[in-house]
Design a protein around this motif. Structure first.
Motif, PDB file in Angstrom:
ATOM      1  N   LYS A   8     -22.124 -78.439  19.699  1.00 47.80           N
ATOM      2  CA  LYS A   8     -22.776 -78.794  20.969  1.00 47.80           C
ATOM      3  C   LYS A   8     -22.152 -77.995  22.111  1.00 47.80           C
ATOM      4  O   LYS A   8     -22.867 -77.490  22.990  1.00 47.80           O
ATOM      5  N   ILE A   9     -20.832 -77.876  22.108  1.00 50.78           N
ATOM      6  CA  ILE A   9     -20.154 -77.077  23.132  1.00 50.78           C
ATOM      7  C   ILE A   9     -20.650 -75.638  23.055  1.00 50.78           C
ATOM      8  O   ILE A   9     -20.996 -75.034  24.080  1.00 50.78           O
ATOM      9  N   ALA A  10     -20.698 -75.078  21.841  1.00 44.69           N
ATOM     10  CA  ALA A  10     -21.152 -73.689  21.671  1.00 44.69           C
ATOM     11  C   ALA A  10     -22.568 -73.507  22.208  1.00 44.69           C
ATOM     12  O   ALA A  10     -22.859 -72.536  22.919  1.00 44.69           O
ATOM     13  N   THR A  11     -23.444 -74.439  21.898  1.00 43.87           N
ATOM     14  CA  THR A  11     -24.831 -74.366  22.375  1.00 43.87           C
ATOM     15  C   THR A  11     -24.888 -74.407  23.895  1.00 43.87           C
ATOM     16  O   THR A  11     -25.609 -73.617  24.527  1.00 43.87           O
ATOM     17  N   ASP A  12     -24.112 -75.304  24.495  1.00 50.33           N
ATOM     18  CA  ASP A  12     -24.108 -75.414  25.957  1.00 50.33           C
ATOM     19  C   ASP A  12     -23.509 -74.172  26.625  1.00 50.33           C
ATOM     20  O   ASP A  12     -23.986 -73.738  27.671  1.00 50.33           O
ATOM     21  N   VAL A  13     -22.479 -73.596  26.015  1.00 47.44           N
ATOM     22  CA  VAL A  13     -21.878 -72.372  26.572  1.00 47.44           C
ATOM     23  C   VAL A  13     -22.903 -71.241  26.556  1.00 47.44           C
ATOM     24  O   VAL A  13     -23.043 -70.513  27.549  1.00 47.44           O
ATOM     25  N   VAL A  14     -23.622 -71.098  25.465  1.00 49.32           N
ATOM     26  CA  VAL A  14     -24.645 -70.049  25.387  1.00 49.32           C
ATOM     27  C   VAL A  14     -25.739 -70.303  26.427  1.00 49.32           C
ATOM     28  O   VAL A  14     -26.157 -69.380  27.135  1.00 49.32           O
ATOM     29  N   ASP A  15     -26.178 -71.543  26.558  1.00 46.51           N
ATOM     30  CA  ASP A  15     -27.219 -71.878  27.528  1.00 46.51           C
ATOM     31  C   ASP A  15     -26.765 -71.568  28.956  1.00 46.51           C
ATOM     32  O   ASP A  15     -27.492 -70.919  29.730  1.00 46.51           O
ATOM     33  N   THR A  34     -16.450 -66.133  35.073  1.00 49.64           N
ATOM     34  CA  THR A  34     -15.525 -67.178  34.629  1.00 49.64           C
ATOM     35  C   THR A  34     -15.616 -68.396  35.534  1.00 49.64           C
ATOM     36  O   THR A  34     -15.766 -69.529  35.057  1.00 49.64           O
ATOM     37  N   VAL A  35     -15.543 -68.186  36.826  1.00 47.74           N
ATOM     38  CA  VAL A  35     -15.601 -69.294  37.782  1.00 47.74           C
ATOM     39  C   VAL A  35     -16.947 -70.008  37.699  1.00 47.74           C
ATOM     40  O   VAL A  35     -17.015 -71.241  37.642  1.00 47.74           O
ATOM     41  N   MET A  36     -18.021 -69.236  37.669  1.00 48.06           N
ATOM     42  CA  MET A  36     -19.356 -69.833  37.631  1.00 48.06           C
ATOM     43  C   MET A  36     -19.604 -70.580  36.319  1.00 48.06           C
ATOM     44  O   MET A  36     -20.163 -71.674  36.324  1.00 48.06           O
ATOM     45  N   SER A  37     -19.183 -69.996  35.204  1.00 49.19           N
ATOM     46  CA  SER A  37     -19.353 -70.658  33.900  1.00 49.19           C
ATOM     47  C   SER A  37     -18.582 -71.972  33.862  1.00 49.19           C
ATOM     48  O   SER A  37     -19.116 -72.997  33.412  1.00 49.19           O
ATOM     49  N   ALA A  38     -17.339 -71.937  34.313  1.00 51.62           N
ATOM     50  CA  ALA A  38     -16.514 -73.151  34.317  1.00 51.62           C
ATOM     51  C   ALA A  38     -17.172 -74.252  35.138  1.00 51.62           C
ATOM     52  O   ALA A  38     -17.244 -75.413  34.705  1.00 51.62           O
ATOM     53  N   LYS A  39     -17.673 -73.921  36.303  1.00 52.11           N
ATOM     54  CA  LYS A  39     -18.326 -74.907  37.173  1.00 52.11           C
ATOM     55  C   LYS A  39     -19.562 -75.504  36.493  1.00 52.11           C
ATOM     56  O   LYS A  39     -19.763 -76.721  36.491  1.00 52.11           O
ATOM     57  N   TYR A  46     -18.032 -81.485  30.731  1.00 54.69           N
ATOM     58  CA  TYR A  46     -16.912 -80.999  29.929  1.00 54.69           C
ATOM     59  C   TYR A  46     -15.633 -80.926  30.751  1.00 54.69           C
ATOM     60  O   TYR A  46     -15.658 -80.712  31.960  1.00 54.69           O
ATOM     61  N   ARG A  47     -14.503 -81.074  30.058  1.00 54.92           N
ATOM     62  CA  ARG A  47     -13.184 -80.859  30.648  1.00 54.92           C
ATOM     63  C   ARG A  47     -12.878 -79.373  30.457  1.00 54.92           C
ATOM     64  O   ARG A  47     -12.743 -78.895  29.329  1.00 54.92           O
ATOM     65  N   ARG A 105     -11.023 -74.192  15.919  1.00 56.61           N
ATOM     66  CA  ARG A 105     -11.898 -73.694  14.855  1.00 56.61           C
ATOM     67  C   ARG A 105     -12.888 -72.639  15.309  1.00 56.61           C
ATOM     68  O   ARG A 105     -13.288 -71.785  14.522  1.00 56.61           O
ATOM     69  N   LEU A 106     -13.346 -72.723  16.569  1.00 58.24           N
ATOM     70  CA  LEU A 106     -14.445 -71.864  16.990  1.00 58.24           C
ATOM     71  C   LEU A 106     -14.284 -71.424  18.428  1.00 58.24           C
ATOM     72  O   LEU A 106     -13.782 -72.169  19.265  1.00 58.24           O
ATOM     73  N   GLY A 107     -14.734 -70.201  18.697  1.00 61.01           N
ATOM     74  CA  GLY A 107     -14.769 -69.694  20.060  1.00 61.01           C
ATOM     75  C   GLY A 107     -15.933 -68.743  20.227  1.00 61.01           C
ATOM     76  O   GLY A 107     -16.546 -68.310  19.234  1.00 61.01           O
ATOM     77  N   LEU A 108     -16.245 -68.439  21.467  1.00 67.71           N
ATOM     78  CA  LEU A 108     -17.302 -67.482  21.766  1.00 67.71           C
ATOM     79  C   LEU A 108     -16.752 -66.359  22.615  1.00 67.71           C
ATOM     80  O   LEU A 108     -15.981 -66.585  23.553  1.00 67.71           O
ATOM     81  N   LEU A 109     -17.157 -65.166  22.262  1.00 65.04           N
ATOM     82  CA  LEU A 109     -16.861 -63.966  23.032  1.00 65.04           C
ATOM     83  C   LEU A 109     -18.178 -63.586  23.707  1.00 65.04           C
ATOM     84  O   LEU A 109     -19.191 -63.384  23.026  1.00 65.04           O
ATOM     85  N   ILE A 110     -18.172 -63.530  25.033  1.00 64.52           N
ATOM     86  CA  ILE A 110     -19.413 -63.271  25.769  1.00 64.52           C
ATOM     87  C   ILE A 110     -19.196 -62.102  26.714  1.00 64.52           C
ATOM     88  O   ILE A 110     -18.297 -62.119  27.553  1.00 64.52           O
ATOM     89  N   ASN A 111     -20.054 -61.082  26.556  1.00 66.02           N
ATOM     90  CA  ASN A 111     -19.989 -59.891  27.395  1.00 66.02           C
ATOM     91  C   ASN A 111     -21.143 -59.890  28.393  1.00 66.02           C
ATOM     92  O   ASN A 111     -22.283 -59.622  28.032  1.00 66.02           O
ATOM     93  N   PHE A 112     -20.817 -60.175  29.644  1.00 61.65           N
ATOM     94  CA  PHE A 112     -21.828 -60.191  30.697  1.00 61.65           C
ATOM     95  C   PHE A 112     -22.229 -58.791  31.137  1.00 61.65           C
ATOM     96  O   PHE A 112     -23.119 -58.637  31.973  1.00 61.65           O
TER      97      PHE A 112
END
Length: 126
Positions: A8-15, A34-39, A46-47, A105-112
């Motif tokens: 669910k976290i992975a899906t929300d991060v991608v969205d 980074t700042v915008m994604s965190a917000k 999410y924490r 267990r899991l992470g995402l690498l995202i290239n903007f």
């Protein structure tokens, strides 16, 4: 952490990332994404910790500044952000090392920096 929660976290991060990329476009500084994604992730409940220092320990020697994770979500998921023309193999290896050090267990690498964000998203599993 339950597998379903991590997914669910992975899906929300991608969205969140797709929406940011559509709104802002490619090529801004990594810190902006980074700042915008965190917000946006905090807004979803999410924490979120930005630039979280994770120590490295080996044979009783502890190094406090082992690395800084761009974004850590709910103490179980790392998001490593880039804003480069193309991801290099070292970027995925870096995230895998971070996952091993934290035992996540899991992470995402995202290239903007990509013209199409779908080309800049990489799942990395430990």
């Amino acid at each position: 952490m339950e597998r379903g929660e991590v997914e669910k976290i992975a899906t929300d991060v991608v969205d969140v990332s797709m929406k940011l990329h559509m709104a802002l476009g490619p090529g801004l500084l990594e810190s902006v994404y980074t700042v915008m994604s965190a917000k946006k992730l905090e807004d979803r409940g999410y924490r979120v910790e930005r630039e979280k220092v994770v120590p490295v320990e080996l044979d009783g020697v502890k190094f406090e500044m082992g690395f800084r994770a761009d974004i850590v979500i709910n103490d179980c998921f790392i998001v490593e952000l880039k804003s480069v023309e193309k991801l290099a193999p070292v970027h995925g290896k870096q995230l895998l090392t971070y996952l091993k050090l934290t035992n996540y267990r899991l992470g995402l690498l995202i290239n903007f920096g990509e013209a199409f964000l779908k080309d800049g998203i990489k799942r990395v599993a430990n």
